[in-house]
Design a protein around this motif. Structure first.
Motif, PDB file in Angstrom:
ATOM      1  N   ILE A 143     -44.261 -47.158 -24.000  1.00 54.64           N
ATOM      2  CA  ILE A 143     -45.537 -46.679 -23.725  1.00 54.64           C
ATOM      3  C   ILE A 143     -45.469 -45.109 -23.651  1.00 54.64           C
ATOM      4  N   SER A 144     -44.319 -44.664 -22.872  1.00 48.55           N
ATOM      5  CA  SER A 144     -44.182 -43.163 -22.903  1.00 48.55           C
ATOM      6  C   SER A 144     -43.848 -42.504 -24.168  1.00 48.55           C
ATOM      7  N   ILE A 145     -42.933 -43.124 -24.686  1.00 50.72           N
ATOM      8  CA  ILE A 145     -42.439 -42.712 -26.094  1.00 50.72           C
ATOM      9  C   ILE A 145     -43.771 -42.622 -27.197  1.00 50.72           C
ATOM     10  N   SER A 146     -44.552 -43.668 -26.904  1.00 44.67           N
ATOM     11  CA  SER A 146     -45.549 -43.571 -27.866  1.00 44.67           C
ATOM     12  C   SER A 146     -46.587 -42.431 -27.528  1.00 44.67           C
ATOM     13  N   ALA A 147     -46.802 -42.356 -26.364  1.00 44.65           N
ATOM     14  CA  ALA A 147     -47.812 -41.249 -25.697  1.00 44.65           C
ATOM     15  C   ALA A 147     -47.334 -39.971 -26.408  1.00 44.65           C
ATOM     16  N   VAL A 148     -46.018 -39.747 -26.008  1.00 51.35           N
ATOM     17  CA  VAL A 148     -45.270 -38.334 -26.428  1.00 51.35           C
ATOM     18  C   VAL A 148     -45.442 -38.216 -28.098  1.00 51.35           C
ATOM     19  N   LYS A 177     -60.206 -41.059 -20.660  1.00 54.22           N
ATOM     20  CA  LYS A 177     -60.511 -42.546 -20.540  1.00 54.22           C
ATOM     21  C   LYS A 177     -59.554 -43.393 -20.424  1.00 54.22           C
ATOM     22  N   LEU A 178     -58.619 -43.404 -21.103  1.00 52.88           N
ATOM     23  CA  LEU A 178     -57.223 -43.996 -21.204  1.00 52.88           C
ATOM     24  C   LEU A 178     -57.022 -43.955 -19.736  1.00 52.88           C
ATOM     25  N   VAL A 179     -56.718 -43.099 -19.115  1.00 56.31           N
ATOM     26  CA  VAL A 179     -55.986 -42.855 -17.610  1.00 56.31           C
ATOM     27  C   VAL A 179     -56.903 -43.687 -16.757  1.00 56.31           C
ATOM     28  N   LEU A 180     -58.318 -43.473 -16.890  1.00 60.40           N
ATOM     29  CA  LEU A 180     -59.300 -43.993 -16.047  1.00 60.40           C
ATOM     30  C   LEU A 180     -59.226 -45.478 -16.374  1.00 60.40           C
ATOM     31  N   ILE A 181     -59.335 -45.997 -17.433  1.00 57.58           N
ATOM     32  CA  ILE A 181     -59.013 -47.558 -17.805  1.00 57.58           C
ATOM     33  C   ILE A 181     -58.010 -48.033 -17.068  1.00 57.58           C
ATOM     34  N   SER A 182     -56.794 -47.339 -17.415  1.00 55.45           N
ATOM     35  CA  SER A 182     -55.397 -47.958 -16.808  1.00 55.45           C
ATOM     36  C   SER A 182     -55.496 -47.931 -15.374  1.00 55.45           C
ATOM     37  N   GLY A 183     -55.933 -47.238 -14.592  1.00 56.01           N
ATOM     38  CA  GLY A 183     -56.328 -46.844 -13.160  1.00 56.01           C
ATOM     39  C   GLY A 183     -57.197 -48.261 -12.614  1.00 56.01           C
ATOM     40  N   VAL A 184     -58.369 -48.448 -13.394  1.00 54.42           N
ATOM     41  CA  VAL A 184     -59.246 -49.522 -13.036  1.00 54.42           C
ATOM     42  C   VAL A 184     -58.441 -50.754 -13.456  1.00 54.42           C
ATOM     43  N   VAL A 185     -57.864 -50.866 -14.333  1.00 53.44           N
ATOM     44  CA  VAL A 185     -57.151 -52.012 -14.587  1.00 53.44           C
ATOM     45  C   VAL A 185     -55.907 -52.481 -13.437  1.00 53.44           C
TER      46      VAL A 185
END
Length: 412
Positions: free
Chosen positions: A189-194, A234-242
């Motif tokens: 996930i980290s490599i994909s984000a970078v 939104k991604l960070v927020l959704i991840s936090g909510v999940v």
């Protein structure tokens, strides 16, 4: 003269308060007339509160807050091991606590030991002094109490240390099995984000200057990169909510039973969860039985040590059947969580009077099964993780190098 008492009522409730009497013997008789089982009775200079109950002062509340901190399991393991060694060598409990207090570096635990030492000097037993602190759970207290009653305190302390050591080793095994796949997933996930945030925009700029027809895969990659850059909040927020929802579902009393049942149905990981839980509860019951704790009390604490609600329900049914007079071996068959082999070993141990040895063998059997399960899980996860990471790398490579190859072929 005032006396501070701690006693147990007929319904098992622990009561603390003050009583006025001419001497300690009179105070003891007064409490017994109330049908109290006296745990401790000491002279006190404090005045009796209006309702006879102990009232906490502001300083005591602050002290209680300081003592409610966490203490590492390794620290407790070392404490019980050293206590057992010193008591076996002939030191008194109070002297051993005093020595350990001086060398303790953990502030919370050192303060706890100081309070225990103070209570020991007033004639309070070690198990009772430990029960005043949340650092020591019911299992530890029961083992120490059994050792005090049987005159084998050093043996009980050593058994407690061994139990903590085996529980810690069990946790390490499970964490080690879970670490590998979680690390690979987070790394991917980290490599994909970078890649999406920093690499994709640069290649898009280069390809736009080359004015070539981009493959569908590359266009999808660029669109995904744009969406990621524009919607990362939104991604960070959704991840936090999940994460929050999952945490709530795994910890809430309402949803935890459902999630525990789900965990026991997840392929690959269900075996790890079940076998580690069973190893924990059977070893706990073995240690308590060996120390002389009654079976019903041992079953209750073994039930508490289970982290999975399904296994807790099984032990609850087991305890209910035993309370009705059903033998432990037969009750374990009806509980629905024990394999037939385990039920037979419990029955044999009960009939021969070596229930603790049989339970320890069951725990060792689950340990061996858990080791084998970890090996199988690791061997299965390795190719899955390689395919997972390799698939991500392949998609990235085809989406980036496809247009470059196409442009080179057009130039030639």
């Amino acid at each position: 003269m005032n006396f501070k008492y701690k006693a147990k009522s007929n319904n098992g409730e622990i009561l603390e308060g003050y009583i006025e009497a001419e001497d300690q013997k009179t105070a003891l008789n007064l409490l017994r007339n109330r049908n109290y089982i006296v745990i401790s009775l000491n002279a006190s200079a404090a005045k009796i509160p209006a309702h006879g109950a102990k009232q906490k002062t502001g300083m005591e509340k602050l002290k209680h807050m300081l003592l409610s901190g966490t203490v590492p399991g390794k620290t407790l393991m070392i404490f019980f091991r050293q206590m057992a060694t010193m008591i076996k060598a002939g030191l008194s409990v109070s002297a051993a606590i005093d020595l350990l207090t001086e060398q303790e570096k953990n502030y919370t635990f050192r303060t706890t030991l100081e309070d225990i030492k103070e209570r020991l000097d007033r004639g309070i037993p070690l198990s009772q002094a430990m029960s005043e602190h949340k650092i020591f759970n019911a299992l530890m207290i029961s083992l120490v109490e059994a050792g005090e009653e049987g005159g084998m305190l050093d043996t009980s302390l050593n058994e407690t240390a061994l139990l903590l050591e085996k529980q810690q080793a069990l946790k390490s095994k499970v964490r080690g099995a879970m670490f590998y796949p979680m690390f690979i997933i987070l790394f991917a996930i980290s490599i994909s984000a970078v890649f999406f945030v920093f690499v994709v925009p640069k290649f898009r700029k280069v390809f736009s200057q080359m004015r070539i027809q981009l493959p569908a895969l590359t266009q999808m990659m660029f669109e995904a990169g744009d969406w990621t850059v524009n919607n990362w909040q939104k991604l960070v927020l959704i991840s936090g909510v999940v994460i929050f929802v999952l945490y709530f579902m795994f910890t809430s009393k309402q949803t935890k039973p459902m999630m525990d049942r789900f965990k026991l149905k997840v392929p690959i990981f269900s075996g790890l969860i079940f076998k580690s839980s069973m190893a924990r509860v059977t070893r706990t019951l073995a240690a308590l039985t060996s120390a002389g704790v009654p079976v019903m009390r041992g079953l209750e604490m073994a039930e508490r040590s289970a982290v999975n609600c399904v296994i807790q329900e099984g032990f609850e049914n087991l305890r209910a059947d035993v309370a009705r007079g059903v033998s432990l071996g037969d009750a374990s068959k009806q509980a629905g969580i024990f394999p037939i082999l385990v039920s037979q070993m419990m029955r044999i141990g009960e009939e021969t009077g070596h229930l603790d040895n049989m339970l320890e063998r069951v725990a060792m059997w689950y340990d061996e099964e858990l080791d084998e399960q970890i090996k199988i899980t690791t061997s299965l996860m390795e190719p899955v993780m390689i395919i997972f990471v390799g698939g991500i790398v392949a998609v990235i490579a085809f989406s980036i190098f496809g247009p470059i190859t196409s442009a080179i072929s057009q130039m030639v």
